[in-house]
Design a protein around this motif. Sequence first.
Motif, PDB file in Angstrom:
ATOM      1  N   UNK A   9       0.834  -1.197   0.000  1.00  0.00           N
ATOM      2  CA  UNK A   9       0.000   0.000   0.000  1.00  0.00           C
ATOM      3  C   UNK A   9       0.876   1.257   0.000  1.00  0.00           C
ATOM      4  N   UNK A  10       0.352   2.315  -0.622  1.00  0.00           N
ATOM      5  CA  UNK A  10       1.055   3.597  -0.666  1.00  0.00           C
ATOM      6  C   UNK A  10       0.132   4.688  -0.161  1.00  0.00           C
ATOM      7  N   UNK A  11       0.686   5.660   0.532  1.00  0.00           N
ATOM      8  CA  UNK A  11      -0.104   6.775   1.055  1.00  0.00           C
ATOM      9  C   UNK A  11      -0.653   7.606  -0.101  1.00  0.00           C
ATOM     10  N   UNK A  12      -1.957   7.866  -0.078  1.00  0.00           N
ATOM     11  CA  UNK A  12      -2.588   8.657  -1.132  1.00  0.00           C
ATOM     12  C   UNK A  12      -3.106  10.002  -0.619  1.00  0.00           C
ATOM     13  N   UNK A  13      -3.734   9.990   0.542  1.00  0.00           N
ATOM     14  CA  UNK A  13      -4.254  11.230   1.122  1.00  0.00           C
ATOM     15  C   UNK A  13      -3.833  11.329   2.581  1.00  0.00           C
ATOM     16  N   UNK A  14      -3.450  12.528   2.982  1.00  0.00           N
ATOM     17  CA  UNK A  14      -3.148  12.792   4.379  1.00  0.00           C
ATOM     18  C   UNK A  14      -3.979  14.004   4.808  1.00  0.00           C
ATOM     19  N   UNK A  15      -5.023  13.734   5.574  1.00  0.00           N
ATOM     20  CA  UNK A  15      -5.930  14.785   6.022  1.00  0.00           C
ATOM     21  C   UNK A  15      -5.540  15.187   7.440  1.00  0.00           C
ATOM     22  N   UNK A  16      -5.324  16.493   7.644  1.00  0.00           N
ATOM     23  CA  UNK A  16      -4.886  16.984   8.948  1.00  0.00           C
ATOM     24  C   UNK A  16      -5.783  18.133   9.414  1.00  0.00           C
ATOM     25  N   UNK A  17      -6.353  17.960  10.590  1.00  0.00           N
ATOM     26  CA  UNK A  17      -7.079  19.032  11.284  1.00  0.00           C
ATOM     27  C   UNK A  17      -8.144  19.686  10.388  1.00  0.00           C
ATOM     28  N   UNK A  18      -8.858  18.871   9.601  1.00  0.00           N
ATOM     29  CA  UNK A  18      -9.880  19.455   8.726  1.00  0.00           C
ATOM     30  C   UNK A  18     -11.062  19.964   9.533  1.00  0.00           C
TER      31      UNK A  18
END
Length: 359
Positions: A103-112
Amino acid sequence: IVKTLYRGTEILILDEPTAVLTPQETDKLFTILKNMREDGKAVVIITHKLNEVMEISDRVTVLRKGENAGTVLTSETNEQQLTEMMVGEKIVLDINRDFVENKALRLEVKHMTVLNPDKKKVVDDISFDLYSGEVLGIAGISGSGQKELLEGIMGLQHCEEGSSVIYYSTAHGTHELVGLDTKQIIGYGLHLAFVPEDRLGMGLVGNMGITDNVLLKRYRKGSGPFLHKQQPRQTAEKIREELEVVTPDLEYPVRRLSGGNVQKILVGREINNKPTVLMTAYAVRGLDINTSYTIYNILNEQKKKGVAVIYVGEDLDVLLALSDRIMVICEGRMTGMLDGRTATKEQLGYLMTKTGGAD
């Protein structure tokens, strides 16, 4: 429901009463309904959840295409037979959940954080990662911020200062999505696909046929003042054949089609663009069971191709069967992240009503 019970009704008709209830609340409701039955009251419950049918009913009447397909005693039937009555043929009620390695990182959501028009936080400081080759399920009582979360990622909602959505791609590098609108995201060549909750309001144009709705995704790619329909028409024909869309022709207005066919068109158009991230909001709401399983299989096939999939759903049994991980949201805050293979409905139900965010 409480108001109706308070009036002391003799006949109670409930239409999908558990759609916005947690498992614990559903158990309490069913206890009340069973007590009403013991008191001689008549209860009619309309639901698409077969496990609820088997638990609460004495008799089952199945409707198919507006007609009575038959009535059976609950004690003499099972979920498979009821499914065959609903669809008119035998189908397999299994959701495959394959494990994808590398697996590879696609999205990194922070403090939305997203505010509604009344300046109330509908998404409150949510952070999570999304990887290729996985289905991330999102559970929560309807209206807990699921819709706004996905729209925030897609640039359809304004995110507050401090919010961050980082998109990772081997072909296009790293991009910060917050501050970009949908047109800019597409312009950068970032392959995000979104199947919204409102199929004919946000997803498709109801008065257009399949070909023109496909054209809407690519008309900016043309050169000159004229539109070329050959490629969109070929794509539309491919969607109709592969997903078995029932329509008189490719130019027939999609608003006149059944909900299942509309959803197949919408999902087919989005995956045709070969996304690396596919987000769906209530993808099977209002669909027959056969079409629902078609959608589940499509999402699983996309996952096996390395697509990162987000699935927002209401049916906890489906979330547990389809998802690799399940994020739970309550009142706009993330209250937990669970392994889809080991989580239980009771755990999800507790987190769906837990205020204050995750520990």
